[in-house]
Design an enzyme around this catalytic site. Structure first.
Site, PDB file in Angstrom:
ATOM      1  N   HIS A 194      -9.298 -68.627 -15.936  1.00  0.00           N
ATOM      2  CA  HIS A 194      -9.026 -70.061 -15.993  1.00  0.00           C
ATOM      3  C   HIS A 194      -8.810 -70.447 -17.454  1.00  0.00           C
ATOM      4  CE1 HIS A 194     -10.749 -71.109 -11.916  1.00  0.00           C
ATOM      5  NE2 HIS A 194     -11.376 -69.963 -12.116  1.00  0.00           N
ATOM      6  N   HIS A 198      -8.561 -63.431 -12.013  1.00  0.00           N
ATOM      7  CA  HIS A 198      -7.869 -64.510 -12.737  1.00  0.00           C
ATOM      8  C   HIS A 198      -8.752 -65.061 -13.838  1.00  0.00           C
ATOM      9  CE1 HIS A 198      -9.988 -66.219  -9.267  1.00  0.00           C
ATOM     10  NE2 HIS A 198     -10.227 -67.290 -10.026  1.00  0.00           N
TER      11      HIS A 198
END
Ligand code: AMP
Length: 143
Positions: A109, A107
């Site tokens: 951010h 992922h």
């Protein structure tokens, strides 16, 4: 210490979000990626973008998936900057526990930044659902 890459495990919390087993405040979805609000934001409007294809982090990711992921990250970052009239955007990505990674599904951010306001702590306080929902709607409206 090890040089071996740990395998991807599909019992992580983002895999559960992808399978619809737990909810999220969804910002954007297409065939390759999902973007949603971080529940413990380090700043107003902190979101996450993940690939649908499972990889533990950047180190074991397919390069074609990475291309789509960074393109989606740019799209959400532009929308978030507009949504909150932010002065800047911080993009962060951690690989393995030693680097601060806590969820082992790749992922990025995306964190709107404002002059004079420091980044909050990593995985600190759980945000109210109403705040997450309102901030999600602001980003969606700016896409
Ligand atoms: P990292 O430490 O880079 O692996 O980041 C994981 C991020 O996921 C942290 O910022 C957490 O606040 C966030 N997080 C953990 N659980 C959830 C969840 N169920 N929904 C949204 N964000 C989450």
């Amino acid at each position: 210490m090890t040089n071996t890459v740990s395998p991807y495990a599909n019992d992580n919390i983002f895999a559960k979000i992808l399978r619809g087993e737990i909810p999220c405040h969804k910002i954007y979805e297409d065939d390759d990626v999902l973007a949603f609000m971080d529940v413990m934001p380090q700043g107003t409007g902190h979101s996450l973008v993940i690939p649908k294809q499972g990889s533990r982090n950047l180190l074991d990711a397919d390069t074609q998936v990475l291309g789509k992921l960074i393109a989606a990250t740019q799209k959400i970052a532009i929308a978030a900057k507009k949504a909150f009239d932010a002065d800047g955007i911080t993009i962060m990505q951690f690989n393995e526990t030693a680097a601060g990674q806590t969820v082992f599904h790749l992922h990025f951010h995306i964190i709107p930044r404002f002059d004079g306001i420091e980044l909050g702590g990593h995985t600190g306080k759980m945000e109210d659902q109403e705040v997450l929902s309102a901030n999600c709607k602001k980003i969606v409206a700016s896409l």
